[in-house]
Design a protein around this motif. Sequence first.
Motif, short mmCIF file in Angstrom:
data_model
loop_
_atom_site.label_atom_id
_atom_site.label_comp_id
_atom_site.label_asym_id
_atom_site.label_seq_id
_atom_site.Cartn_x
_atom_site.Cartn_y
_atom_site.Cartn_z
N GLN A 369 -7.82 -7.62 -7.74
CA GLN A 369 -7.53 -8.90 -7.10
C GLN A 369 -7.68 -8.85 -5.58
O GLN A 369 -7.64 -9.88 -4.93
CB GLN A 369 -6.08 -9.32 -7.42
CG GLN A 369 -5.74 -9.32 -8.88
CD GLN A 369 -6.40 -10.47 -9.63
OE1 GLN A 369 -6.73 -11.48 -9.03
NE2 GLN A 369 -6.62 -10.29 -10.93
N ALA A 370 -7.80 -7.64 -5.01
CA ALA A 370 -7.82 -7.52 -3.54
C ALA A 370 -9.13 -8.09 -2.99
O ALA A 370 -10.20 -7.61 -3.34
CB ALA A 370 -7.67 -6.05 -3.14
N PRO A 371 -9.04 -9.10 -2.10
CA PRO A 371 -10.28 -9.67 -1.55
C PRO A 371 -10.97 -8.70 -0.59
O PRO A 371 -10.32 -7.84 0.00
CB PRO A 371 -9.78 -10.92 -0.81
CG PRO A 371 -8.34 -10.68 -0.54
CD PRO A 371 -7.83 -9.77 -1.61
N ASP A 372 -12.29 -8.86 -0.45
CA ASP A 372 -13.06 -7.96 0.42
C ASP A 372 -12.55 -7.93 1.86
O ASP A 372 -12.60 -6.92 2.52
CB ASP A 372 -14.54 -8.38 0.44
CG ASP A 372 -15.33 -7.75 -0.71
OD1 ASP A 372 -14.82 -6.78 -1.32
OD2 ASP A 372 -16.44 -8.23 -1.01
N GLU A 373 -12.06 -9.07 2.34
CA GLU A 373 -11.65 -9.14 3.75
C GLU A 373 -10.26 -8.55 4.00
O GLU A 373 -9.81 -8.46 5.14
CB GLU A 373 -11.73 -10.58 4.27
CG GLU A 373 -10.78 -11.57 3.61
CD GLU A 373 -11.32 -12.18 2.31
OE1 GLU A 373 -12.28 -11.62 1.73
OE2 GLU A 373 -10.76 -13.20 1.88
N LEU A 374 -9.58 -8.14 2.95
CA LEU A 374 -8.24 -7.56 3.09
C LEU A 374 -8.29 -6.28 3.92
O LEU A 374 -9.03 -5.35 3.61
CB LEU A 374 -7.65 -7.25 1.70
CG LEU A 374 -6.34 -6.46 1.69
CD1 LEU A 374 -5.20 -7.26 2.30
CD2 LEU A 374 -5.98 -6.02 0.28
N VAL A 375 -7.46 -6.22 4.96
CA VAL A 375 -7.32 -4.99 5.74
C VAL A 375 -6.48 -4.01 4.93
O VAL A 375 -5.31 -4.28 4.65
CB VAL A 375 -6.66 -5.27 7.11
CG1 VAL A 375 -6.31 -3.97 7.81
CG2 VAL A 375 -7.58 -6.12 7.96
N VAL A 376 -7.07 -2.89 4.55
CA VAL A 376 -6.34 -1.87 3.78
C VAL A 376 -5.71 -0.87 4.74
O VAL A 376 -4.55 -0.49 4.59
CB VAL A 376 -7.28 -1.17 2.78
CG1 VAL A 376 -6.56 -0.01 2.08
CG2 VAL A 376 -7.79 -2.17 1.74
N CYS A 377 -6.49 -0.41 5.72
CA CYS A 377 -6.01 0.55 6.71
C CYS A 377 -5.59 -0.21 7.95
O CYS A 377 -6.44 -0.76 8.65
CB CYS A 377 -7.11 1.55 7.04
SG CYS A 377 -6.91 2.38 8.62
N ARG A 378 -4.29 -0.29 8.20
CA ARG A 378 -3.82 -1.07 9.34
C ARG A 378 -3.98 -0.31 10.65
O ARG A 378 -3.92 -0.91 11.72
CB ARG A 378 -2.38 -1.54 9.14
CG ARG A 378 -1.36 -0.45 9.00
CD ARG A 378 0.01 -1.00 8.62
NE ARG A 378 0.65 -1.71 9.69
CZ ARG A 378 1.19 -2.93 9.58
NH1 ARG A 378 1.16 -3.56 8.43
NH2 ARG A 378 1.77 -3.50 10.60
N CYS A 379 -4.16 1.00 10.60
CA CYS A 379 -4.40 1.76 11.84
C CYS A 379 -5.76 1.40 12.44
O CYS A 379 -5.88 1.16 13.63
CB CYS A 379 -4.39 3.26 11.56
SG CYS A 379 -2.81 3.93 11.00
N GLU A 380 -6.79 1.40 11.62
CA GLU A 380 -8.15 1.26 12.13
C GLU A 380 -8.87 0.04 11.56
O GLU A 380 -10.09 -0.05 11.65
CB GLU A 380 -8.94 2.55 11.84
CG GLU A 380 -8.21 3.76 12.40
CD GLU A 380 -9.13 4.84 12.91
OE1 GLU A 380 -10.34 4.73 12.72
OE2 GLU A 380 -8.60 5.80 13.50
N ASN A 381 -8.12 -0.84 10.91
CA ASN A 381 -8.69 -2.11 10.43
C ASN A 381 -9.85 -1.91 9.46
O ASN A 381 -10.88 -2.57 9.60
CB ASN A 381 -9.13 -2.96 11.61
CG ASN A 381 -8.14 -4.05 11.91
OD1 ASN A 381 -6.94 -3.76 12.04
ND2 ASN A 381 -8.60 -5.28 11.96
N VAL A 382 -9.71 -1.02 8.52
CA VAL A 382 -10.74 -0.83 7.49
C VAL A 382 -10.41 -1.76 6.32
O VAL A 382 -9.28 -1.77 5.83
CB VAL A 382 -10.78 0.63 7.00
CG1 VAL A 382 -11.90 0.83 5.99
CG2 VAL A 382 -10.95 1.58 8.19
N THR A 383 -11.42 -2.54 5.88
CA THR A 383 -11.15 -3.55 4.85
C THR A 383 -11.50 -3.04 3.45
O THR A 383 -12.22 -2.05 3.29
CB THR A 383 -11.99 -4.81 5.11
OG1 THR A 383 -13.38 -4.46 5.01
CG2 THR A 383 -11.70 -5.40 6.48
#
Lengths: 466, 101
Positions: A369-383
């Motif tokens: 369900q996680a959309p592509d634009e979701l920021v997974v890594c909040r340190c370095e903004n990796v989606t």
Amino acid sequence: MSAPLQPAIVGAGPAGIRAAQTLAKHGVRPVLIDEAARAGGQIYRRPPAHFSRPPETLYGSEAARATAVHAAIDDLQDRIDYRPDSLVWNVQDAGLDVLHGPTQTTCTVPYGQLIVATGATDRVLPVPGWTLPGVYTLGGAQVALKFQGCAIGSRVVLAGTGPLLYLVAWQYAKAGVDVAAVLDTARFGDQLAAVPAMLRQPAVFLKGVHYVAWLRAHGVPVRRGVRLLRMEGDERVRAVVWSEAGREHTLDCDAVGFGYALRSETQLADLLGCRFAFAPLHRAHLPERDAAGRSSVAGVYLAGDGAGIMGADAAEWAGELAALTLLADHGMAIDTQRAELLQQRLARLTGFRAGLERAFPFPSDWAAQAPDELVVCRCENVTAGELRRGVADGGADEMNRLKALTRVGMGRCQGRMCGVAAAEILAHATGQPVQQVGRFRGQAPIKPIPIQLERASGASHAGAAA
Amino acid sequence: MSHHTVQPLLRRVAETKRAAVAFTLDGRPAQALEGDTILTAVLTQGAQLRRNEFSHEPRAGFCLMGACQDCWIATAEGARLRACSTFIAPGMALLSGEGPR
């Protein structure tokens, strides 16, 4: 074992404190190293000494246990070498590299035996908007209240799943905070199905039932079977959006606490070379420990949530047991009946623990369900999209390869906040079960330290941290 | 620095009878309470600790237990402190990166 009896304990929560107490009782003086200014760990976190709330206010139904653990450490002060404010950032050659926070100096603490009691943090599954100011982990929301007398906002939504969800909601409502809603991703049916297993620990089970009943009686909406869709806001969180029975709901708020149970802090066990195995109950790769608390490395023992989430009571027993095992392994006489009793208690918890997982299941469809634009890594903004491209274009099929390609897990938290989510995304994108994608390798320094200290220590740790 | 009122993120609900500690936030005089972490001291006045260096969006910490490393804050002297686990001290000069970029 040939090493002299010179034990060190890392972590002064319920496990580490009971381990230290047990060693001291046998005339052994351990080093007890803890990152916090005061011992107690997270669940029994103590406010600064001049704060005034009584234990009943701080810890609720756990006040007696918290007070006993605190009394144990207070009583030990002259019989152990206690090092508060001290971060273990590396281990090598039977020495722990320790950064003392207030003075920003580092030193090496030699040890003969080691008890690793590093505890846990919230297990986080990101949702769009989770980096907004005002959004915290459930554990963080609890720390703000216990440790600082602060609520994370004035109108708070608590979300995710796990026992902590209801405990924090109850603590917040008791403190007079407006809890706008409790949003549980577990379904009521999950919780009903778990009742037989949960009844193995009737007191704990009834506590949980009590929290829910209390919340409802005090007008706090408790929604089950929800899916968190996003947190909205510009410069700070303003609303939570979720779906429930196919309908979308929006609730205004100025703070959110969320989390999906806990995850173990395993970096130190990893640096020590402990063998890891995937534990389906915990949905995580964990350092192996035998029933007596030994790791796969001679002289290294594991206790508490750092080697698998079993809760605070189990942590106390496991800490005591690890210390007894350490002493017995060194040829000292111990109370073997006591050791057996502790092992039995811990073994009996397993069924209850499985029941908890049934009551608050991991949302295993999260990655889908996680959309592509979701920021997974909040340190370095990796989606999530970048992670999926790492699979599709880069051929990543394992966590460290994914890290190399996308920088996920390479930021300052070293994967503590994003690791679970990244593994779920990778498993889903590659069509593998999550145990197949591996785990981030632990690397020194296991938390960020000032760069000049690295030089001063003479070691060449090309760590991931900035 | 221009002053505009910000609704603080954190709300004190207990332990308010403590001695005051004077510090500065973005150059403005501010007051915390003895025993506050830097995170508490700043977020009971404002709504952010820093801006993320990649997204440039505001951040205000996350785990509050020294794991996520999201709560670093700059000092006027150029040091960086982990706000959730460092106590406020008199005279600290902290920079939250607040304001439009």
